[in-house]
Design an enzyme around this catalytic site. Structure first.
Site, short mmCIF file in Angstrom:
data_model
loop_
_atom_site.label_atom_id
_atom_site.label_comp_id
_atom_site.label_asym_id
_atom_site.label_seq_id
_atom_site.Cartn_x
_atom_site.Cartn_y
_atom_site.Cartn_z
N LYS A 1 -56.51 46.98 -75.09
CA LYS A 1 -57.45 46.45 -76.05
C LYS A 1 -56.84 45.90 -77.42
O LYS A 1 -57.09 45.15 -77.87
CB LYS A 1 -58.12 47.67 -76.39
CG LYS A 1 -59.21 47.87 -75.01
CD LYS A 1 -60.13 49.16 -75.79
CE LYS A 1 -61.48 49.26 -74.42
NZ LYS A 1 -60.97 49.43 -73.49
N GLU B 1 -61.18 52.30 -84.54
CA GLU B 1 -61.93 51.57 -85.33
C GLU B 1 -62.99 51.96 -86.12
O GLU B 1 -63.41 53.24 -85.78
CB GLU B 1 -62.60 50.47 -84.30
CG GLU B 1 -61.63 49.65 -83.44
CD GLU B 1 -62.42 48.72 -82.20
OE1 GLU B 1 -61.91 47.69 -82.14
OE2 GLU B 1 -63.58 49.09 -81.88
N HIS C 1 -71.44 56.54 -73.72
CA HIS C 1 -70.56 55.55 -73.69
C HIS C 1 -70.69 54.69 -72.51
O HIS C 1 -70.06 53.62 -72.48
CB HIS C 1 -69.15 55.43 -74.41
CG HIS C 1 -69.08 56.33 -75.68
ND1 HIS C 1 -69.63 55.98 -76.71
CD2 HIS C 1 -68.54 57.52 -75.90
CE1 HIS C 1 -69.32 56.93 -77.87
NE2 HIS C 1 -68.94 57.86 -77.03
N ARG D 1 -63.18 41.03 -64.82
CA ARG D 1 -63.37 41.34 -63.44
C ARG D 1 -65.14 40.87 -63.40
O ARG D 1 -65.61 40.73 -64.24
CB ARG D 1 -63.06 42.54 -62.99
CG ARG D 1 -63.78 43.56 -64.08
CD ARG D 1 -63.47 45.13 -63.60
NE ARG D 1 -63.85 46.10 -64.69
CZ ARG D 1 -65.11 46.41 -65.11
NH1 ARG D 1 -65.96 46.03 -64.57
NH2 ARG D 1 -65.16 47.49 -65.81
#
Length: 670
Positions: free
Chosen positions: A116, A200, A235, A292
């Site tokens: 990421k 973040e 999440h 994917r």
């Protein structure tokens, strides 16, 4: 086009890939673990090969075993599905080295988006907007805490190599940062083999909107519009829909262009998803790219009319995309609900055990249609602790969002599932929730609508208890009075007749929160029922298979009742009621857990860490033990103030569901 395809996955996606490949005339090969020998995906393929033990690390994550299975069966291509090895660049390279087609993007594209942190750096250079945060390689806890302080709380700690909601924690304050970071790293290392994280800014009331992209080897790259995946728990997505409610043409164009730019930046080929987080004012930021096929791809198929799995196979064979961007249009609205073996009332804990009953209504198809199911398990299968607890995906399509929502509601109410706990009733409440119905969506919807979605337990209506009593009597061989089958031979009647004319029976039932005692009496041909020694009311009933009809006093009820052992599952007017027919001998002897006061394991798993020792004094809410189960961490907290009397397990121990973990006494003086 290759002629033999090995499917390196399991469950509903393996079944779906097999169905599409068969329609295209391809031969299919399944792989399975010791836990999956009788699974649906094995039966769906032409050939099946065992690749190892039940744990993913000894089977589905073994690239060597999968490649050997492909060699043995003559497969020229391998489809990784999603999860497991689908985003593993080394596996993609190994397929190429073995002369086999990897149905997915190039290994370099997977590697570029696999971190990421690295992906965000790449996207920044490509002009794709990013959420403010730290995405670098410095991983010292003190340094990361400084970055979080500078960003401003709340912040989101996220595994750099992660996905699916694993290795992710929201941190509200600096004081909570260290514990959240340690937990996030453990879960990330267990799930992805890397404990690197990024930090973040956590956006308030964001929406999760993703763009489906597709590219071929001829230089074409397009997007197939957006999906809104904002409704999440832990999440992880629960409901997905396409198109996103409230999306303007201008914003769709901007997000689509950004997604295509992201795909082109890494030389992408095949199906992929670029995920964005969007603020209420319309600003959007790149989160990650999933290299994917996604679990929620069927809603895109429903609104575009294209089979994305077929596209994957054709692109992998070197064929160009069948359409250009300007040939794609949106038709109607689609919703997908993920049906899980889990207990929403207990923090969505996965439910382990045998799926006794799984029945979908007649209008549901396992192919394309307005109401479709993609499923990988069937009645009689066991939900194990080794894999994701998804049972099926329910996909509905309508002319507009409201028609799709109503179809989803009706279908959920008609599903019959017993054995393990499921989220089906919760999904029905979610579909009926006013905020969801009005498309007032954000990633905090479930928490925001908690009181509506998790209503307090209600007393089971007496007519429903009458259905339960009738089912118990029927199971014991007691037919209803006046059953025409016994009209010609009263001696064959099994209806509770006694020479004195009187028959009495007490049935103790429990719904998990309260006990109910049903009293039954027969006087001549007349039956009566009382609840908790209340007034007796006239009772009559009829049983036809699972369908039961009962009349109690002036009230009538009908529904389906499934009795497994001493558990009754009743489906009445769209609701499921579960009752335990309690053992009267155990009740009479007063049997109890010898470890009274213990905190039990909510499911089978592994103890990761123990924070207390015998003799410690703890406050309510203090973390006691951290467990890992189904690739997720679960922290066991103290339910009240007290003294730790005994700790039964240590870090590294395996525990079974219901095992007492800790004996916790009451606080002194209580």
């Amino acid at each position: 086009m290759f002629d033999t395809l090995l499917i390196a996955n399991r469950g509903e996606i393996a079944c779906r890939i097999a169905a599409t490949a068969r329609r295209m005339g391809l031969r299919t090969v399944a792989v399975y673990s010791d836990a999956d020998a009788g699974a649906r995906h094995v039966a769906a393929c032409d050939t099946a090969v065992r690749i190892g033990g039940p744990e993913p690390a000894s089977s589905y994550l073994r690239a060597d075993a999968i490649l050997e299975a492909a060699r043995r069966t003559g497969a020229q291509a391998i489809h990784p599905g999603y999860g497991f090895l689908s985003e593993n660049a080394d596996f993609a390279r190994a397929c190429a080295a073995a002369g086999m087609v990897f149905v997915g993007p190039p290994a370099d594209a997977i590697a570029a988006m696999g971190s990421k942190s690295a992906a965000k750096t790449l996207m920044e250079s490509a002009g794709v907007p990013l959420v403010p945060g730290y995405h670098g390689n410095e991983q010292d806890p003190g340094f990361l805490r400084q970055q979080a302080d500078a960003i401003g709380y709340p912040v989101l700690i996220k595994a750099s190599a992660g996905g699916g909601g694993k290795g992710m924690r929201i941190v509200e304050s600096g004081e909570a940062f260290a514990e959240a970071l340690a937990s996030c790293r453990r879960e990330a290392a267990s799930s992805f083999g890397s404990d690197q994280v990024l930090v973040e800014r956590y956006l308030q009331r964001p929406r999760h909107i993703e763009i489906q992209v597709f590219a071929d080897t001829h230089g074409h790259c397009i997007h197939l519009f957006e999906r809104d995946c904002s409704v999440q728990r832990r999440h992880q997505k629960v409901i997905e829909e396409a198109p996103a409610p409230g999306m303007t043409p201008e914003r769709r164009q901007a997000m689509g262009d950004a997604a295509v730019a992201a795909a082109r930046a890494v030389g992408y080929v095949g199906a992929g998803t670029v995920e964005f987080i969007a603020e209420p004012d319309g600003r959007f930021y790149f989160m990650e790219m999933n290299t994917r096929l996604q679990v929620e791809h069927p809603v895109t198929e429903a609104i575009t009319g294209h089979d994305l799995v077929e596209w994957q196979l054709r692109v992998a064979a070197g064929q160009p995309l069948p359409v250009a961007q300007d040939q794609l249009t949106i038709h109607g609205h689609a919703l997908e609900a993920r049906i899980y073996a889990e207990n929403p009332d207990k923090g969505f804990l996965p439910s382990i055990g045998r799926l006794d009953v799984l029945e979908f209504p007649p209008h549901v198809t396992f192919r394309q249609g307005p109401v479709r199911v993609d499923g990988g398990v069937q009645a009689g299968d066991t939900i194990t602790p080794y894999y994701d607890p998804m049972i099926a995906k329910l996909i509905v399509h309508g002319e507009d969002r409201e028609q799709a929502r109503r179809r989803m509601l009706r279908t959920l109410a008609a599903i019959r599932s017993t054995g393990v706990q499921t989220n089906i009733a919760f999904l029905g409440r979610l579909m009926a929730d006013p905020a969801f119905a009005a498309a007032d969506l954000d990633t905090g919807l479930i928490e925001r609508e908690h009181d509506r979605l998790f209503p307090p337990a209600q007393a089971i209506p007496e007519p429903v208890l009458a259905l339960a009593a009738a089912a118990v009597l029927h199971a014991d061989g007691l037919g209803a009075p006046g059953d025409p089958a016994h009209a010609e031979n009263p001696w064959a009647a099994a209806d509770g007749w006694r020479i004195s004319g009187l028959y009495s029976r007490r049935i103790p039932l429990s719904d998990g929160t309260r006990d109910v005692l049903i009293g039954l009496e027969r006087d001549g041909d007349a039956w009566t029922l009382s609840v908790d020694d209340g007034p007796a009311q006239a009772l009559s009933w009829r049983v036809d298979g699972a369908h039961v009809r009962a009349r109690l006093g002036e009230l009538e009820a009908q529904g389906e009742v499934f009795l497994q052992g001493r558990r009754l599952d009743l489906f009445v007017e769209g609701r499921r009621h579960t009752l335990d027919w309690r053992d009267p001998i155990a009740l009479a002897t007063g049997e109890s857990d010898e470890r009274q006061g213990g905190l039990s394991a909510p499911m089978p798993g592994k103890v990761l860490s123990v924070a207390v020792a015998a003799g410690d004094t703890v406050e309510r809410g203090a973390p006691l033990i951290v467990m890992e189960a189904m690739k997720m961490e679960h922290t066991i907290h103290a339910p009240h103030d007290g003294e730790v009397l005994e700790v039964y397990f240590a870090a590294g121990d395996q525990v079974q569901e219901g095992d007492a973990l800790i004996a916790l006494g009451s606080a002194e003086g209580e």
